[in-house]
Write a protein that holds these residues in place. Structure first.
Motif, short mmCIF file in Angstrom:
data_model
loop_
_atom_site.label_atom_id
_atom_site.label_comp_id
_atom_site.label_asym_id
_atom_site.label_seq_id
_atom_site.Cartn_x
_atom_site.Cartn_y
_atom_site.Cartn_z
N ILE B 45 -4.05 69.80 0.40
CA ILE B 45 -3.85 69.44 1.46
C ILE B 45 -4.59 68.77 1.91
O ILE B 45 -5.39 67.96 3.09
CB ILE B 45 -3.28 70.69 1.97
N GLY B 46 -6.22 68.46 1.75
CA GLY B 46 -7.85 67.69 2.04
C GLY B 46 -8.33 68.68 3.46
O GLY B 46 -8.43 68.10 4.34
N ALA B 47 -7.87 69.99 3.40
CA ALA B 47 -8.58 70.27 4.76
C ALA B 47 -10.42 70.96 4.32
O ALA B 47 -10.98 70.98 5.39
CB ALA B 47 -8.30 72.12 4.49
N ARG B 49 -12.83 69.16 2.63
CA ARG B 49 -13.22 67.97 2.90
C ARG B 49 -14.92 67.85 2.06
O ARG B 49 -15.77 66.69 1.99
CB ARG B 49 -13.84 67.78 3.64
#
Lengths: 617, 228
Positions: B45-47, B49
């Motif tokens: 989800i690319g949360a 970073r």
């Protein structure tokens, strides 16, 4: 009304409408835009309607309630054609006199005319008003000519002619080429070339494709999209139809925030009418094209204006962005190729098709073509919607159109582009309104918000306001935006409350750059802009807060003190009676004093002092 | 037969299957990219970073998360440039000051080179990496927990804060939670939180080995993919 089955039928209907309308003797236009609604224009238009009925003038005089004209400061606005007489701040009680004297006898009522603040002269016609003179209204001028609830009004000004022209045999690729030649860029904030988006979506694999109109305008103080969708919904629908034809979509959505109830009603009615006239549905104008539009109402989350979050919201999921490494033109709504454009972008499309790409690209600068609607607000005399060609300088917008500062104070800065934009100082006001130039200077044109600030505005406080807005509206998915922006707010709050330390300035800068580079979506990436741009242009204000523990603009409560100047106070008692805390002591005709312990620095006393004896330090 | 893609990460040429993420490709070839919300069998989800990299295209580089970036032919990636390391360190600093009571996050801070903290400590018990939410939905199709609220109020919760029938208390969520294990000295007292940094010794001078996977012990605490 039977469906319009072909392009020749459409032309015939337009001719018929125009021939009937040319017989109207007088046309009274009352603005029904957001600003005028706030000043109760509906009472004025209801009164006009009632008077016309009782006087039996209904045959000769027509009333038209339109969308926003832009000059909200003067609302409610009335324009009487053909003489083009402009009346501002009209009250229902004025209506009888207007009908008697102006409409019947052809006289002008002096007291309702607009006074040019520069020359102090009364201005009779709309065309002479300085606010309008420097503008280049291509979209807002349509607003003035149509009743948003009347498709016939839109047809009479050439509505759906662009669609007809496209359907008459222009290939989709040619439509995209025309848009490309016009240089149209997305009006929602990003400024992405519209034609490139359309071409990529057309080329994407998949039978089913979607077009979406983004009307989830969430910037504080911005109401361009509202002005258009409320005032001229058919232009948006026609734009979407042309776009759908170009990319090969059969279904569209207008995503509009539910806080715009009139926009929802007008868009819904426009869709119903377009359906009835055969511009939506199957076999549009006999071409075989099929297209329909649904309205998706947003709950008002700022982040849902971001394209991927908006699509998630339409799908019924939580409105939060996803990484855009896979583009929405390939995998968008329901994982299908999707073209999403802003209201203003769609509304520009019919004019480009009708007038040609060269007409559109003739306005603007090298990189930004056409016009842009700006929402002019803040400490400026003329607030409202303003449409200028790209390349117009900020000075023209603020000083010529905006009429300068509202109360004679010096203008210090202008905040462009809403929370994602930045603050530009007055010495940069010769910069043109242009996507790329403003971006280079640390701000952006964004969706077109323009907040004017004067010398009594603290720029650190401005940064704090926007950071607070952004941390509140952050979806919270990624760390830089959720925690980073919150930490930036923490630092700025420290500074405004007198706890600031010198090393926090470079830290704020570094943190801002970290968030700008690493956040997941466009909103997070631009969230530090208000802080970074004020640091860039107003670092001396930050330093004054930290090193001298003072707020130069006299805004930050922790750093200011109100004192009564003994040389000016005549002991009138006005401040004493107005103080809600009872913090001011003194006797009649004697010097008053402020009890610092009890004072909450609410700022009321300086506003009531007739002798300007209360100063802020 | 899978289609293969060739790319360059930190100057190393590598060939991986099409559809692989840049993060997985790098880890497979023993290039260290610290990560937190990524787990091998869950969707990305690319949360957090943390796994940001520089994607160099047409002479310009763009910072993007590598877990959601799929490999493309001829791609050029810089996973440990000065710029990436500074940004990654700043994100780790945000995390460790937000939630110092997690061994995993303290270890990540060490691995990312955080040596000082410039923000006051807070005591969050969740960094919203979403591992629990995804394992519940994707491995067990239970969807018993999800995110509610927005921004600072975002948190993991049952639907309407009531335990649904689909939750069978399997504890898969707890097993993957990076907050479940405290730093070695136990929970920190309020107001006395600190940057632990003890595990520096386990990485054999991490500042000299940022770019390579050395199978550091640190990875165990946050389920580094190389440890599974």
């Amino acid at each position: 009304m039977p469906k319009i089955a072909s392009i020749t039928d459409l032309a015939a209907l337009r001719d018929r409408l125009l021939s009937v309308r040319s017989k109207d003797a007088v046309l009274i236009t009352v603005c029904g835009g957001p600003g005028c609604q706030a000043t109760e224009c509906h009472n004025v238009s209801a009164e006009v309607r009632r008077e016309l009925d009782t006087n039996g003038l209904g045959e000769k005089v027509r009333l038209r309630v339109t969308g926003c004209h832009g000059f909200c400061e003067q609302g409610p606005i009335m324009v009487i054609d053909p003489a083009n007489v402009f009346y501002g701040q009209v009250k229902p009680a004025d209506v009888g006199e207007i009908l008697n004297r102006t409409v019947i006898q052809g006289e002008v009522i002096d007291r309702l005319l607009y006074t040019d603040p520069a020359t102090k002269k009364k201005v009779v016609t709309e065309a002479e008003i300085p606010f309008y003179r420097a503008q280049n209204p291509t979209l807002l001028s349509q607003n003035r000519q149509v009743d948003p609830l009347s498709i016939e009004d839109y047809l009479a000004i050439g509505g759906y002619a662009g669609l007809a022209r496209v359907l008459a045999g222009t290939e989709p690729e040619k439509v995209i080429a025309e848009i490309e030649a016009s240089g149209l860029r997305g009006r929602g904030g990003g400024g992405f070339p519209t034609a490139r988006k359309w071409a990529a979506c057309r080329a994407a694999h998949g039978e089913e494709k979607y077009v979406i109109c983004n009307a989830d305008e969430g910037d504080p103080g911005a109401f361009m999209d509202r002005g258009i969708l409320e005032g001229n919904p058919h232009a948006v629908i026609e734009g979407m139809l042309i776009g759908a034809y170009a990319i090969g979509a059969e279904h569209g959505y207008i995503y509009v925030r539910n806080e715009y109830p009139i926009a929802v009603v007008h868009a819904r009615e426009a869709i119903r009418q377009a359906m009835e006239y055969g511009f939506l549905g199957g076999d549009i104008l006999g071409s075989g094209m099929r297209f329909d539009i649904d309205i998706a109402r947003g709950g008002g989350a700022f982040v849902c204006g971001e394209s991927t979050a908006l699509m998630a919201s339409i799908e019924g999921k939580v409105g939060e962005p996803r990484p855009k490494d896979v583009h929405t033109v390939e995998h968008g709504l329901w994982n299908k190729p999707t073209t999403l454009n802003n209201v203003e972008t769609w509304a520009n499309v019919p004019s480009i098709i009708n007038n040609g790409a060269a007409w559109f690209s003739g306005m603007g600068t090298d990189s930004s073509k056409g016009t842009k609607i700006l929402a002019l607000t803040g400490k400026v005399r003329n607030t409202g919607l303003v449409e200028v060609a790209f390349g117009t300088t900020l000075r023209t917008v603020v000083e010529e159109i905006g009429g300068g500062a509202s109360d004679g104070k010096a203008i210090k800065a202008v905040q462009t582009g809403g929370p994602s934009g930045g603050c530009l100082p007055a010495y940069l006001f010769d910069l043109p309104v242009d996507f790329d130039i403003l971006w280079e200077k640390g701000s952006m044109i964004g969706s077109g918000g323009l907040v004017v600030m004067d010398e009594k505005t603290c720029m650190v406080d401005v940064a704090k306001y926007f950071l607070n807005f952004l941390q509140d509206e952050s979806c919270g998915k990624c760390v830089p935006c959720r925690i980073g922006v919150d930490r930036m707010l923490e630092i700025v709050t420290d500074i405004t409350e007198g706890r600031g330390r010198p090393e926090q300035i470079p830290l704020l800068q570094e943190l801002g750059e970290t968030v700008a580079h690493t956040a997941l979506c466009g909103l997070g990436k631009t969230a530090p802009n208000p802080a970074l741009s004020t640091l860039r242009y107003f670092s001396e204000e930050y330093e004054a807060h930290i090193r001298e523990a003072s707020c130069p603009a006299g805004v930050c409560k922790s750093l200011i003190e109100y004192t009564i100047d003994s040389a000016h106070c005549d002991g009138c008692g006005a401040c004493l009676t107005s103080c809600p805390q009872g913090a001011i002591q003194g006797e009649k005709d004697r010097l008053h004093t402020i009890d610092r312990e009890a004072c909450t620095k609410c700022g009321i006393c300086p506003t009531v002092c007739a002798r300007n004896a209360i100063t802020v330090q | 037969m899978h289609q293969k893609v060739t790319l360059t990460i930190d100057g190393a040429n590598m060939t991986v299957a099409k559809g692989t993420s840049v993060l997985d490709a790098a880890l497979y070839y023993a290039i260290c990219i610290p990560h937190l919300c990524h787990l091998p069998t869950l969707s990305d989800i690319g949360a957090c970073r943390l796994c940001i990299v520089e994607h160099v295209q047409n002479g310009r580089s763009k910072i993007t998360a590598s877990c959601t970036l799929l490999v493309q032919e001829g791609m050029v990636i810089r996973a440990n440039s000065e710029r990436v390391r500074t940004l990654r360190r700043n994100i780790a600093e945000l995390l460790v000051t937000q939630a110092p009571n997690s061994r995993a996050i303290q270890d990540i801070a060490v691995r990312c080179g955080v040596t000082e903290t410039r923000f006051p400590f807070r005591r969050d018990n969740c960094v919203l990496c979403g591992r629990c939410v995804r394992v519940c939905a994707e491995h067990y199709q239970a969807r018993a927990i999800g995110f509610v609220g927005r921004g600072k109020n975002r948190r993991v919760s049952y639907p309407f804060a009531e335990k649904p029938e689909s939750c069978v208390m399997c504890r898969a969520c707890l097993n993957l939670c990076p907050m479940a294990v405290t730093p070695c000295d136990g929970p920190m007292e309020e107001g006395l939180e600190y940057l632990c940094g003890k595990c520096e010794s386990m990485t054999q001078e991490p500042q000299y080995s940022v770019g390579d996977c050395i199978r550091c012990e640190l990875g165990q605490s946050f389920d580094c993919t190389r440890h599974r």
